[in-house]
Write an enzyme that holds these catalytic residues in place. Structure first.
Site, PDB file in Angstrom:
ATOM      1  N   ASN A  10      30.387  45.763  72.507  1.00  0.00           N
ATOM      2  CA  ASN A  10      28.943  46.190  72.485  1.00  0.00           C
ATOM      3  C   ASN A  10      28.126  46.184  70.407  1.00  0.00           C
ATOM      4  O   ASN A  10      28.667  48.103  70.804  1.00  0.00           O
ATOM      5  CB  ASN A  10      28.216  47.469  73.380  1.00  0.00           C
ATOM      6  CG  ASN A  10      26.853  47.296  73.592  1.00  0.00           C
ATOM      7  OD1 ASN A  10      26.465  46.491  73.022  1.00  0.00           O
ATOM      8  ND2 ASN A  10      26.818  48.936  73.979  1.00  0.00           N
ATOM      9  N   LYS A  12      25.363  47.272  69.946  1.00  0.00           N
ATOM     10  CA  LYS A  12      24.444  47.617  70.010  1.00  0.00           C
ATOM     11  C   LYS A  12      23.217  46.886  68.430  1.00  0.00           C
ATOM     12  O   LYS A  12      22.733  46.110  68.490  1.00  0.00           O
ATOM     13  CB  LYS A  12      24.633  48.851  69.441  1.00  0.00           C
ATOM     14  CG  LYS A  12      25.001  50.008  70.936  1.00  0.00           C
ATOM     15  CD  LYS A  12      25.965  51.578  70.857  1.00  0.00           C
ATOM     16  CE  LYS A  12      27.224  51.833  71.991  1.00  0.00           C
ATOM     17  NZ  LYS A  12      26.419  52.777  72.581  1.00  0.00           N
ATOM     18  N   HIS A  98      23.178  49.652  80.596  1.00  0.00           N
ATOM     19  CA  HIS A  98      24.200  50.877  79.798  1.00  0.00           C
ATOM     20  C   HIS A  98      22.975  51.691  79.543  1.00  0.00           C
ATOM     21  O   HIS A  98      21.631  51.658  80.255  1.00  0.00           O
ATOM     22  CB  HIS A  98      23.676  49.495  77.785  1.00  0.00           C
ATOM     23  CG  HIS A  98      24.500  51.076  77.351  1.00  0.00           C
ATOM     24  ND1 HIS A  98      24.071  51.903  76.657  1.00  0.00           N
ATOM     25  CD2 HIS A  98      25.677  50.743  77.334  1.00  0.00           C
ATOM     26  CE1 HIS A  98      24.927  52.570  75.916  1.00  0.00           C
ATOM     27  NE2 HIS A  98      26.213  51.527  76.815  1.00  0.00           N
ATOM     28  N   GLU A 100      22.314  53.274  77.526  1.00  0.00           N
ATOM     29  CA  GLU A 100      21.436  54.082  76.454  1.00  0.00           C
ATOM     30  C   GLU A 100      19.895  53.220  76.812  1.00  0.00           C
ATOM     31  O   GLU A 100      18.485  53.436  76.583  1.00  0.00           O
ATOM     32  CB  GLU A 100      21.209  52.948  75.152  1.00  0.00           C
ATOM     33  CG  GLU A 100      23.014  54.057  74.676  1.00  0.00           C
ATOM     34  CD  GLU A 100      23.833  53.387  73.734  1.00  0.00           C
ATOM     35  OE1 GLU A 100      23.320  52.693  73.281  1.00  0.00           O
ATOM     36  OE2 GLU A 100      24.469  54.337  73.265  1.00  0.00           O
ATOM     37  N   GLU A 170      31.519  54.166  82.529  1.00  0.00           N
ATOM     38  CA  GLU A 170      30.781  54.203  80.918  1.00  0.00           C
ATOM     39  C   GLU A 170      30.199  56.146  81.149  1.00  0.00           C
ATOM     40  O   GLU A 170      28.914  56.566  81.290  1.00  0.00           O
ATOM     41  CB  GLU A 170      29.877  53.779  80.229  1.00  0.00           C
ATOM     42  CG  GLU A 170      29.885  52.049  79.734  1.00  0.00           C
ATOM     43  CD  GLU A 170      30.107  52.043  78.935  1.00  0.00           C
ATOM     44  OE1 GLU A 170      30.318  51.390  77.742  1.00  0.00           O
ATOM     45  OE2 GLU A 170      28.555  51.829  78.312  1.00  0.00           O
ATOM     46  N   GLY A 176      29.943  57.273  72.391  1.00  0.00           N
ATOM     47  CA  GLY A 176      29.735  57.612  70.686  1.00  0.00           C
ATOM     48  C   GLY A 176      29.559  59.420  70.966  1.00  0.00           C
ATOM     49  O   GLY A 176      29.281  59.476  69.629  1.00  0.00           O
ATOM     50  N   SER A 216      33.582  56.133  73.423  1.00  0.00           N
ATOM     51  CA  SER A 216      34.530  56.157  73.159  1.00  0.00           C
ATOM     52  C   SER A 216      36.098  55.684  73.385  1.00  0.00           C
ATOM     53  O   SER A 216      37.530  56.620  73.110  1.00  0.00           O
ATOM     54  CB  SER A 216      34.834  58.106  73.038  1.00  0.00           C
ATOM     55  OG  SER A 216      33.777  58.582  72.101  1.00  0.00           O
ATOM     56  N   GLY A 238      31.535  52.114  68.983  1.00  0.00           N
ATOM     57  CA  GLY A 238      31.880  51.463  67.643  1.00  0.00           C
ATOM     58  C   GLY A 238      32.949  51.064  67.372  1.00  0.00           C
ATOM     59  O   GLY A 238      33.435  49.721  65.408  1.00  0.00           O
TER      60      GLY A 238
HETATM   61  P1  PGA Z   1      31.567  54.060  72.497  1.00  0.00           P
HETATM   62  O1  PGA Z   1      30.226  53.041  73.171  1.00  0.00           O
HETATM   63  O2  PGA Z   1      32.657  53.059  72.638  1.00  0.00           O
HETATM   64  O3  PGA Z   1      30.841  53.909  70.954  1.00  0.00           O
HETATM   65  O4  PGA Z   1      31.481  55.495  73.008  1.00  0.00           O
HETATM   66  C1  PGA Z   1      30.579  52.669  74.800  1.00  0.00           C
HETATM   67  C2  PGA Z   1      28.964  51.549  74.634  1.00  0.00           C
HETATM   68  O5  PGA Z   1      28.335  52.569  74.317  1.00  0.00           O
HETATM   69  O6  PGA Z   1      29.336  51.171  74.922  1.00  0.00           O
END
Ligand code: PGA
Length: 253
Positions: A10, A12, A98, A100, A170, A176, A216, A238
């Site tokens: 992803n 983002k 998600h 976010e 998640e 993140g 993460s 990330g």
């Molecule tokens: P992250 O994000 O691996 O940067 O923690 C995962 C996600 O939000 O899908």
């Protein structure tokens, strides 16, 4: 039937057009050969979907996903993108729910149920995200919280539609933050999710449901997470932005 394993990246709201090309080119150059029943999914920003689909068209087992879509099929929704548009550009999947989107765009379980219906009707399979905030985890009520997200957005579906849903757990406190759930915490939640799916759709359907972990997840911890019996891959933020890291996570699958 062995259930599908998926490593999904992803992106983002990241990468320049040039960096997007570079990343996909570096990934395809690795000529990763995937085991049976395994897929790699890349979810770029909308504006890069067309080019990523083009760059991946000869790469077996790699698919493109949207990061969201609108709940309506078309119309006067400035700034939004429809499921049909994603499908037409070559997406196989769309990520819905998600954290976010839930947080910054106030998407709730009822709205997500509508988005799920529209995406499926337009021919997209859905990567449905769920996961609890830190205060819920600290209160110990994470299973109830996640089960409600799943029931309220998915449990109106019939079995055939549910078979097109990938669930991504998640925990918000792990996204993140560099703070990943332990493999035991993730496994516990995944087993819980599989059991609620079994309660609604039967054990066989639950056994065929792909459940991804996200938050993460990286080249160092992927192997241990993916070794858990109910963790079928990852939704990677990330670490999906670097070809070497993402390839190492794919190899951990
Ligand atoms: P992250 O994000 O691996 O940067 O923690 C995962 C996600 O939000 O899908």
């Amino acid at each position: 039937m062995a259930r599908k394993k998926i490593v999904a990246g992803n992106w983002k709201m990241n990468l320049s057009p040039a960096a997007c090309n570079e990343l996909v080119t570096a990934l395809t150059a690795k000529q990763i050969s995937l085991p049976e029943h395994t897929e790699v999914v890349i979810a770029p920003p909308y504006v890069y979907i067309d080019r990523v689909a083009g760059l991946l068209k000869d790469t077996t087992g790699f698919f493109v996903s949207g990061q969201d879509c609108h709940q309506k099929t078309s119309g006067a929704y400035t700034g939004d993108v429809s499921a049909a548009m994603l499908k037409a550009l070559g997406c196989k999947y769309v990520i819905l729910g998600h954290s976010e989107r839930r947080g910054y765009h106030r998407e709730d379980n009822a709205l997500l149920a509508e988005k799920v219906n529209t995406a499926l009707a337009e021919g997209l399979d859905v990567i449905f995200c769920c996961g609890e905030p830190l205060e819920i985890r600290e209160a110990g009520t994470q299973n109830d919280f996640v089960n409600a997200q799943i029931a309220e957005s998915l449990f109106h579906l019939d079995g055939a539609a549910m078979a097109r849903i990938v669930i991504a757990y998640e925990p918000i406190w792990a996204i993140g933050t560099g703070k990943t759930a332990t493999s035991a915490q993730a496994q516990d939640m995944h087993a819980n999710i599989r059991s609620v799916v079994a309660g609604k759709y039967g054990q066989e359907a639950a056994d065929n449901t792909t459940i991804l972990y996200g938050g993460s997840c990286n080249a160092q911890n992927a192997q241990e997470l993916f070794a858990q019996p109910d963790i079928d891959g990852g939704l990677i933020g990330g670490a999906a932005l670097k070809a070497d890291d993402f390839a190492a996570i794919i190899a951990a699958r």
